[in-house]
Design a protein around this motif. Sequence first.
Motif, PDB file in Angstrom:
ATOM      1  N   VAL A  10      46.921  40.678  39.187  1.00 52.53           N
ATOM      2  CA  VAL A  10      45.906  40.807  38.140  1.00 52.53           C
ATOM      3  C   VAL A  10      44.695  39.987  38.571  1.00 52.53           C
ATOM      4  CG1 VAL A  10      47.606  41.127  36.306  1.00 52.53           C
ATOM      5  CG2 VAL A  10      46.705  38.847  36.717  1.00 52.53           C
ATOM      6  N   TRP A  11      43.546  40.409  38.111  1.00 53.55           N
ATOM      7  CA  TRP A  11      42.292  39.692  38.401  1.00 53.55           C
ATOM      8  C   TRP A  11      41.465  39.694  37.122  1.00 53.55           C
ATOM      9  CZ3 TRP A  11      37.024  40.026  38.182  1.00 53.55           C
ATOM     10  CH2 TRP A  11      36.282  39.173  39.010  1.00 53.55           C
ATOM     11  N   PHE A  12      40.993  38.520  36.735  1.00 59.17           N
ATOM     12  CA  PHE A  12      40.114  38.470  35.555  1.00 59.17           C
ATOM     13  C   PHE A  12      39.056  37.378  35.766  1.00 59.17           C
ATOM     14  CE2 PHE A  12      42.038  34.641  33.718  1.00 59.17           C
ATOM     15  CZ  PHE A  12      43.325  34.675  34.238  1.00 59.17           C
ATOM     16  N   TRP A  27      43.241  48.898  48.570  1.00 57.77           N
ATOM     17  CA  TRP A  27      42.144  48.266  49.319  1.00 57.77           C
ATOM     18  C   TRP A  27      41.068  47.813  48.329  1.00 57.77           C
ATOM     19  CZ3 TRP A  27      40.884  52.838  53.210  1.00 57.77           C
ATOM     20  CH2 TRP A  27      42.071  53.191  53.872  1.00 57.77           C
ATOM     21  N   HIS A  28      40.566  46.600  48.530  1.00 63.96           N
ATOM     22  CA  HIS A  28      39.501  46.119  47.644  1.00 63.96           C
ATOM     23  C   HIS A  28      38.640  45.079  48.355  1.00 63.96           C
ATOM     24  CE1 HIS A  28      43.082  43.577  47.024  1.00 63.96           C
ATOM     25  NE2 HIS A  28      42.253  42.584  46.769  1.00 63.96           N
ATOM     26  N   TYR A  29      37.457  44.868  47.811  1.00 64.54           N
ATOM     27  CA  TYR A  29      36.604  43.779  48.286  1.00 64.54           C
ATOM     28  C   TYR A  29      35.784  43.291  47.107  1.00 64.54           C
ATOM     29  CZ  TYR A  29      31.980  46.182  48.549  1.00 64.54           C
ATOM     30  OH  TYR A  29      30.792  46.798  48.263  1.00 64.54           O
ATOM     31  N   SER A  30      35.096  42.148  47.277  1.00 61.10           N
ATOM     32  CA  SER A  30      34.193  41.725  46.204  1.00 61.10           C
ATOM     33  C   SER A  30      32.793  41.540  46.772  1.00 61.10           C
ATOM     34  CB  SER A  30      34.690  40.456  45.503  1.00 61.10           C
ATOM     35  OG  SER A  30      34.739  39.373  46.391  1.00 61.10           O
ATOM     36  N   LYS A  31      31.815  41.965  45.958  1.00 56.62           N
ATOM     37  CA  LYS A  31      30.408  41.926  46.374  1.00 56.62           C
ATOM     38  C   LYS A  31      29.885  40.491  46.329  1.00 56.62           C
ATOM     39  CE  LYS A  31      27.662  45.189  44.817  1.00 56.62           C
ATOM     40  NZ  LYS A  31      26.983  46.084  43.836  1.00 56.62           N
ATOM     41  N   LEU A  36      27.196  31.223  37.961  1.00 57.05           N
ATOM     42  CA  LEU A  36      28.456  30.988  38.662  1.00 57.05           C
ATOM     43  C   LEU A  36      29.386  32.165  38.387  1.00 57.05           C
ATOM     44  CD1 LEU A  36      29.496  28.441  40.154  1.00 57.05           C
ATOM     45  CD2 LEU A  36      30.484  27.689  37.988  1.00 57.05           C
ATOM     46  N   ARG A  37      30.118  32.580  39.410  1.00 53.75           N
ATOM     47  CA  ARG A  37      31.076  33.680  39.199  1.00 53.75           C
ATOM     48  C   ARG A  37      32.464  33.183  39.612  1.00 53.75           C
ATOM     49  NH1 ARG A  37      35.001  36.101  42.365  1.00 53.75           N
ATOM     50  NH2 ARG A  37      34.547  38.257  42.792  1.00 53.75           N
ATOM     51  N   MET A  38      33.379  33.160  38.645  1.00 58.01           N
ATOM     52  CA  MET A  38      34.739  32.671  38.910  1.00 58.01           C
ATOM     53  C   MET A  38      35.725  33.772  38.559  1.00 58.01           C
ATOM     54  SD  MET A  38      33.746  29.429  36.703  1.00 58.01           S
ATOM     55  CE  MET A  38      32.625  30.542  35.889  1.00 58.01           C
ATOM     56  N   VAL A  51      39.867  34.880  38.625  1.00 60.14           N
ATOM     57  CA  VAL A  51      41.237  34.372  38.782  1.00 60.14           C
ATOM     58  C   VAL A  51      42.129  35.517  39.256  1.00 60.14           C
ATOM     59  CG1 VAL A  51      43.195  33.254  37.643  1.00 60.14           C
ATOM     60  CG2 VAL A  51      40.851  32.810  36.837  1.00 60.14           C
ATOM     61  N   SER A  52      42.812  35.259  40.356  1.00 59.68           N
ATOM     62  CA  SER A  52      43.691  36.276  40.909  1.00 59.68           C
ATOM     63  C   SER A  52      45.123  35.736  40.851  1.00 59.68           C
ATOM     64  CB  SER A  52      43.241  36.491  42.350  1.00 59.68           C
ATOM     65  OG  SER A  52      44.068  37.386  42.988  1.00 59.68           O
ATOM     66  N   VAL A  53      46.028  36.504  40.264  1.00 58.78           N
ATOM     67  CA  VAL A  53      47.431  36.077  40.187  1.00 58.78           C
ATOM     68  C   VAL A  53      48.275  37.202  40.774  1.00 58.78           C
ATOM     69  CG1 VAL A  53      49.253  35.128  38.715  1.00 58.78           C
ATOM     70  CG2 VAL A  53      46.870  34.982  37.959  1.00 58.78           C
TER      71      VAL A  53
HETATM   72  O1  AKG Z   1      37.556  37.254  43.481  1.00 59.40           O
HETATM   73  C1  AKG Z   1      37.280  37.691  44.594  1.00 59.40           C
HETATM   74  O2  AKG Z   1      36.151  37.591  45.034  1.00 59.40           O
HETATM   75  C2  AKG Z   1      38.276  38.371  45.456  1.00 59.40           C
HETATM   76  C3  AKG Z   1      39.635  38.508  44.887  1.00 59.40           C
HETATM   77  C4  AKG Z   1      40.535  39.291  45.756  1.00 59.40           C
HETATM   78  O3  AKG Z   1      40.144  39.981  46.655  1.00 59.40           O
HETATM   79  C5  AKG Z   1      41.943  39.250  45.536  1.00 59.40           C
HETATM   80  O4  AKG Z   1      42.380  38.678  44.553  1.00 59.40           O
HETATM   81  O5  AKG Z   1      42.701  39.802  46.376  1.00 59.40           O
END
Ligand code: AKG
Length: 287
Positions: free
Chosen positions: A150-152, A224-228, A235-237, A239-241
């Motif tokens: 999950v990512w938030f 597949w993913h990436y972040s810009k 600030l950009r935070m 959370v990846s779990v």
């Molecule tokens: O938050 C991000 O910039 C990247 C997060 C990500 O790629 C991940 O959680 O696998």
Amino acid sequence: MITPLCALFIVISQLEIKEYQENGVVKIKQFFSREVINILKQDYLLMIENRHTHEIYKDEPLVVLWTHIPGAQKATCKLSELPSFCDLITNKIVPFLAEFITATTAGELPLQLQLLETIVFNKPPHKGTTLNWHQDVAYFPVKPNNQVAVWFPLSDVDSSMGPMVYAHGSHKLGIKGSTNLHTREAFDGETRDLIPEDPSSVGLEVREYPLTQQDMLIHDGYTWHYSKPNVSSSLRMGVSVRFLTQPVVFDPRPGQGAAFTKQILVEKGDKIESPCFPVLWQKNLEI
Ligand SMILES: O=C(O)CCC(=O)C(=O)O
């Protein structure tokens, strides 16, 4: 530390299930309250103000505090030092995710949610760079290699603030090579095919996911993913779990490191069993 599936009223729509199965990612809207996420944000900001240690804890889950600038050192803390995070993961995210993976997985397959990694990705204003295309499972030499994440965000993230971007359907294309997330360079000894520079060139739809503080993404470990980059002045935070959805054994590959081997001593074929990686929910299997 098993989480009971308490009497939560969890509504998962058929559309969310279908989207996740087809795209390998789904946005769960309005999942959190702003009040709760603001508490996490405050706790996180207080933590990073004075946190410079990179200690690897071997007796409980850790949180990686990653400021996303090339060359920046990652700090760490114990998950128990961020009780608001611990509470949210255990009592809000895990019960929902348990229902979710049960709904998206057919049959009587043994399932679990074993906490693997918690990372806060901090992209400072105007400095936070692109985190290149990758696939989570490629970084974890385990067998079987099934994960959900999950990512938030801790505050609203629009297109200028470094949103997550996904290649829809890429979770059906198998395991890919692991690369340096800043440079896209393949790690030494990597022999697997790499994710193409532009996944739309292989026919995949690439979609960006702006999120409010109340939303959460769920993605398959193969997606597949990436972040810009964060080109805004805020600030950009994020959370990846990450969770392992089945019991696994260590399956090392030549040339491939694994962050978790700093927390647990494992040989090829050993189970990943440690208080650092607690099983927070299980179904159809014995612990
Ligand atoms: O938050 C991000 O910039 C990247 C997060 C990500 O790629 C991940 O959680 O696998």
